[in-house]
Write a protein that holds these residues in place. Structure first.
Motif, PDB file in Angstrom:
ATOM      1  N   LEU A  91     -10.079 -16.585  29.998  1.00  0.00           N
ATOM      2  CA  LEU A  91     -11.083 -16.151  29.040  1.00  0.00           C
ATOM      3  C   LEU A  91     -11.263 -14.645  29.133  1.00  0.00           C
ATOM      4  N   THR A  92     -11.261 -14.005  27.987  1.00  0.00           N
ATOM      5  CA  THR A  92     -11.651 -12.597  27.865  1.00  0.00           C
ATOM      6  C   THR A  92     -12.898 -12.562  27.003  1.00  0.00           C
ATOM      7  N   LEU A  93     -13.984 -12.024  27.528  1.00  0.00           N
ATOM      8  CA  LEU A  93     -15.256 -11.991  26.810  1.00  0.00           C
ATOM      9  C   LEU A  93     -15.602 -10.547  26.486  1.00  0.00           C
ATOM     10  N   LEU A  94     -15.664 -10.239  25.198  1.00  0.00           N
ATOM     11  CA  LEU A  94     -15.907  -8.883  24.736  1.00  0.00           C
ATOM     12  C   LEU A  94     -17.306  -8.783  24.141  1.00  0.00           C
ATOM     13  N   ASN A  95     -18.136  -7.936  24.724  1.00  0.00           N
ATOM     14  CA  ASN A  95     -19.455  -7.657  24.145  1.00  0.00           C
ATOM     15  C   ASN A  95     -19.258  -6.557  23.104  1.00  0.00           C
ATOM     16  N   ARG A  96     -18.965  -6.977  21.872  1.00  0.00           N
ATOM     17  CA  ARG A  96     -18.622  -6.059  20.795  1.00  0.00           C
ATOM     18  C   ARG A  96     -19.289  -6.506  19.494  1.00  0.00           C
ATOM     19  N   LEU A  97     -19.500  -5.542  18.616  1.00  0.00           N
ATOM     20  CA  LEU A  97     -20.007  -5.806  17.273  1.00  0.00           C
ATOM     21  C   LEU A  97     -18.890  -5.537  16.278  1.00  0.00           C
ATOM     22  N   THR A 136     -18.156  -1.221  19.375  1.00  0.00           N
ATOM     23  CA  THR A 136     -17.675  -1.887  18.169  1.00  0.00           C
ATOM     24  C   THR A 136     -16.210  -2.286  18.318  1.00  0.00           C
ATOM     25  N   ILE A 137     -15.788  -3.188  17.418  1.00  0.00           N
ATOM     26  CA  ILE A 137     -14.388  -3.607  17.365  1.00  0.00           C
ATOM     27  C   ILE A 137     -14.100  -4.079  15.949  1.00  0.00           C
TER      28      ILE A 137
END
Length: 285
Positions: A91-97, A136-137
């Motif tokens: 799992l890769t968890l990205l805290n991104r908007l 952001t992403i």
């Protein structure tokens, strides 16, 4: 985003006990995976409390999950099964908007309220709020970096359209198209001209699924959005697909699923469909 109360760490077992998640241990599913499914990456765009991500992990997929809310991201990092999956790199968890492609904004203000439905970007919905900056992403980066089999898009109407536009842009630049995409806000968040643009780019097969418990269809697990791709039950086509003309003639709300013309075309067997209704064992092995 779904409306939920914030959960303390290590309480997802209670959520899992009330849902019917999938099992990668199902022998028919294992045979199915060796024939082409389950060895690839799924992008969960709109992690929330991770029901969909948990199901994908149990089916044997690796997952890249994107969540804008810093509290939910922090909670997942300390909660099973996500903590173990992060440690094992499944799992890769990205805290991104999610933002539009080529957006000049590297961060966006995110205002965290007392409830997740009051935790939103750009402005405070219901004071008092705690303001933080969230990186952001854009979805084209996810397509280029991870070459996902499937992208589940569940942000908001603006973010959903921005994600679709970014995916199409990446394909025009030579990126491998995701075989399957779903958009939760459709059709309100995905206008007909955007569906036509997707069809022109190779996404020429479509289904609607009206929630996890579709009337007249199987009772899927209660976790999040439910199955994807061949395993989605459409009230009109059952497990078949609409063409462009057929989907534009439909006047229903629900999750819009689409399949690229390059996708594996083997139909799922009844045994495989039952794998989506198997009880789950927690925590994950």
């Amino acid at each position: 985003m779904r409306s939920i109360l914030l959960l303390p760490p290590l309480t997802l077992r209670g959520v899992a006990a009330q849902t019917d998640l999938t099992r990668h241990r199902h022998p028919q599913w294992r045979r199915h995976r060796h024939r082409g499914f389950g060895k690839e990456v799924i992008v969960d765009m709109g992690f929330n409390i991770g029901q969909d991500t948990a199901a994908y992990l149990e089916l044997g997929y690796d997952v890249v999950a994107v969540e804008a809310n810093p509290r939910l991201s922090a909670w997942a990092n300390q909660s099973e099964p996500f903590k173990s999956a992060l440690a094992s790199s499944r799992l890769t968890l990205l805290n991104r908007l999610v933002v539009e492609k080529d957006s000049p904004r590297a961060t966006i203000p995110f205002f965290m309220g007392s409830h997740t439905e009051r935790s939103v970007p750009y402005s405070c919905y219901a004071p008092p709020c705690e303001e933080v900056q969230v990186p952001t992403i854009s979805c084209d980066k996810l397509v280029v970096d991870y070459s996902p089999l499937y992208i589940k898009i569940d942000t908001d109407d603006k973010g959903d359209v921005a994600c679709i536009d970014a995916i199409l842009a990446s394909m025009r630049q030579g990126a491998v198209p995701p075989k399957y995409i779903s958009v939760e806000a459709a059709p309100r968040g995905l206008p007909s001209d955007k569906i036509k643009e997707l069809a022109a780019a190779g996404y020429d097969s479509f289904k609607y699924m009206q929630g996890a418990k579709s009337k007249g269809g199987p009772l899927y697990h209660g976790a999040g959005s439910g199955p994807f791709g061949e395993f989605v039950f459409d009230q009109t086509t059952k497990y078949g697909w609409h063409d462009l003309k057929g989907i534009l003639a439909e006047h229903r709300t629900g999750d819009l699923h689409m399949k690229h013309s390059s996708a594996w075309t083997h139909r799922a067997s009844n045994e495989m469909l039952l794998a989506w209704r198997h009880s789950a064992g927690w925590p994950l092995n």
